[in-house]
Design an enzyme around this catalytic site. Structure first.
Site, PDB file in Angstrom:
ATOM      1  N   LEU A   1     -25.565 -11.700   4.496  1.00 41.09           N
ATOM      2  CA  LEU A   1     -26.759 -12.514   4.255  1.00 41.09           C
ATOM      3  C   LEU A   1     -26.446 -13.954   4.646  1.00 41.09           C
ATOM      4  O   LEU A   1     -25.330 -14.432   4.442  1.00 41.09           O
ATOM      5  CB  LEU A   1     -27.171 -12.481   2.767  1.00 41.09           C
ATOM      6  CG  LEU A   1     -27.620 -11.142   2.174  1.00 41.09           C
ATOM      7  CD1 LEU A   1     -27.969 -11.323   0.707  1.00 41.09           C
ATOM      8  CD2 LEU A   1     -28.805 -10.558   2.931  1.00 41.09           C
ATOM      9  N   ASP A   2     -27.449 -14.645   5.206  1.00 40.46           N
ATOM     10  CA  ASP A   2     -27.293 -16.058   5.488  1.00 40.46           C
ATOM     11  C   ASP A   2     -27.117 -16.830   4.176  1.00 40.46           C
ATOM     12  O   ASP A   2     -27.506 -16.354   3.102  1.00 40.46           O
ATOM     13  CB  ASP A   2     -28.521 -16.596   6.218  1.00 40.46           C
ATOM     14  CG  ASP A   2     -28.743 -15.921   7.566  1.00 40.46           C
ATOM     15  OD1 ASP A   2     -27.761 -15.412   8.138  1.00 40.46           O
ATOM     16  OD2 ASP A   2     -29.906 -15.896   8.030  1.00 40.46           O
ATOM     17  N   ALA A   3     -26.578 -18.029   4.281  1.00 40.72           N
ATOM     18  CA  ALA A   3     -26.338 -18.844   3.085  1.00 40.72           C
ATOM     19  C   ALA A   3     -27.613 -19.066   2.282  1.00 40.72           C
ATOM     20  O   ALA A   3     -27.602 -19.026   1.048  1.00 40.72           O
ATOM     21  CB  ALA A   3     -25.716 -20.182   3.475  1.00 40.72           C
TER      22      ALA A   3
ATOM     23  N   THR B   1     -30.289 -17.162   2.189  1.00 38.29           N
ATOM     24  CA  THR B   1     -30.965 -15.920   1.797  1.00 38.29           C
ATOM     25  C   THR B   1     -30.448 -15.443   0.451  1.00 38.29           C
ATOM     26  O   THR B   1     -29.244 -15.483   0.184  1.00 38.29           O
ATOM     27  CB  THR B   1     -30.738 -14.825   2.857  1.00 38.29           C
ATOM     28  OG1 THR B   1     -31.225 -15.286   4.113  1.00 38.29           O
ATOM     29  CG2 THR B   1     -31.471 -13.544   2.480  1.00 38.29           C
TER      30      THR B   1
END
Length: 307
Positions: A134-136, A138
């Site tokens: 997951l992106d930071a 998200t």
């Protein structure tokens, strides 16, 4: 950390070599090498040969020994919620703003640091193996494998698209019908972070979406709450695909810098469905919508147009 797995060979499984049987169970080369080097494989209580056949009723025991966590990851007390845990898995509800892995600019403020701190407190060290990314910015569900066997099985399941991931997102504009985006994604040439649609060099990426509700915002247009499922797992896939069809995510500073309606890209890993790597039981886990996305929807509820 020592994890012992015990199996009884069934009639359907009998007749193949032990090595083939182990591979069918999900043992990777790394796991097989570990069992050999640590003398952690037993058949009916004795050390077996890999090429000997297995028979119905044979008891196979795997002893996995990992006594240290990931080197170079500093334990740091950081908040996150645990949704599920057993001897093989740790499923976390990641908060916004927390990168998953350490990097040059994020050495001590990542989920990996928090997990290593938790291991230190529980006295149960294991290397940090994150199955999905997951992106930071998200939020939502992440699977952490607690031993090399569960990691091997889950990595394989991810590669074979057997882990079903469902997201919720707030996209700009009105989206009235479900659809699929099938566009390849590649890296922007002069950026280490940004991605783009790249028909020539990009990797195939497929995102399915369906609208949940349309929210009309006075003076700021409309937004749609979407439910999305991924067939592939490219970096920034949902963010890039939604921008490509003209509906970038609310608050996406990278792909829609003009949208200041949120402090982060409003994207949430809502649910994960997969088969448990050891018990083979079906698993379905969900994470509640984070407060900023709840408040975003509630703020516009009076003008919400249910689909």
């Amino acid at each position: 950390m020592i994890r012992t797995l015990t199996y009884t060979v069934t009639e359907e499984e009998a007749g193949v070599s032990l090595l083939e049987w182990l591979r069918d169970k999900g043992c990777s080369r790394q796991v097989l090498a570990h069992l050999k080097n640590t003398k952690g494989l037993f058949k009916n209580g004795e050390r077996p040969f890999a090429k000997e056949p297995v028979r119905s009723g044979d008891q196979i025991k795997l002893r996995l020994t990992e006594e240290a966590g990931s080197e170079g990851i500093v334990p740091v007390c950081l908040p996150f919620s645990v949704v599920y845990e057993d001897e093989d898995l740790l499923v976390i509800d990641k908060p916004a703003g927390l990168p998953v892995h350490p990097s040059i600019n994020h050495y001590e403020n990542t989920l990996a640091n928090g997990v290593m701190w938790r291991c230190q407190q529980t006295g149960e060290p294991f290397p940090f193996r994150c199955i999905n990314r997951l992106d930071a910015g998200t939020t939502g569900l992440l699977i952490i494998a607690k031993n090399m066997f569960s990691a091997a099985v889950l990595y394989s399941a991810m590669k074979k698209r057997k882990i079903k991931r469902t997201y919720l997102a707030v996209a700009s504009g009105e989206i009235r019908k479900p659809g699929t985006v099938d566009l390849p994604i590649g890296r922007v040439s002069d950026s280490v972070i940004e991605r783009c649609i790249d028909q020539e060099h990009g990797e195939r990426a497929v995102t399915h979406y369906e609208p949940v509700a349309v929210c009309k915002v006075p003076g700021n247009g409309s937004y749609t709450m979407l439910r999305l499922q991924l067939e592939t797992g490219r970096t920034h896939q949902i963010r890039v695909h939604m921008k490509a069809i003209g509906h970038p995510l609310a608050g996406d500073y990278l792909y829609a810098p003009e949208d200041c309606s949120a402090d982060r890209p409003l994207l949430h890993s809502r649910s994960l469905a997969f088969t448990h790597p050891v018990t083979q039981e079906p698993m379905k886990l969900t994470a509640e919508l984070p407060e900023d996305m709840k408040n975003y929807a509630e703020w516009k509820r009076r003008e919400e147009d249910e689909i």
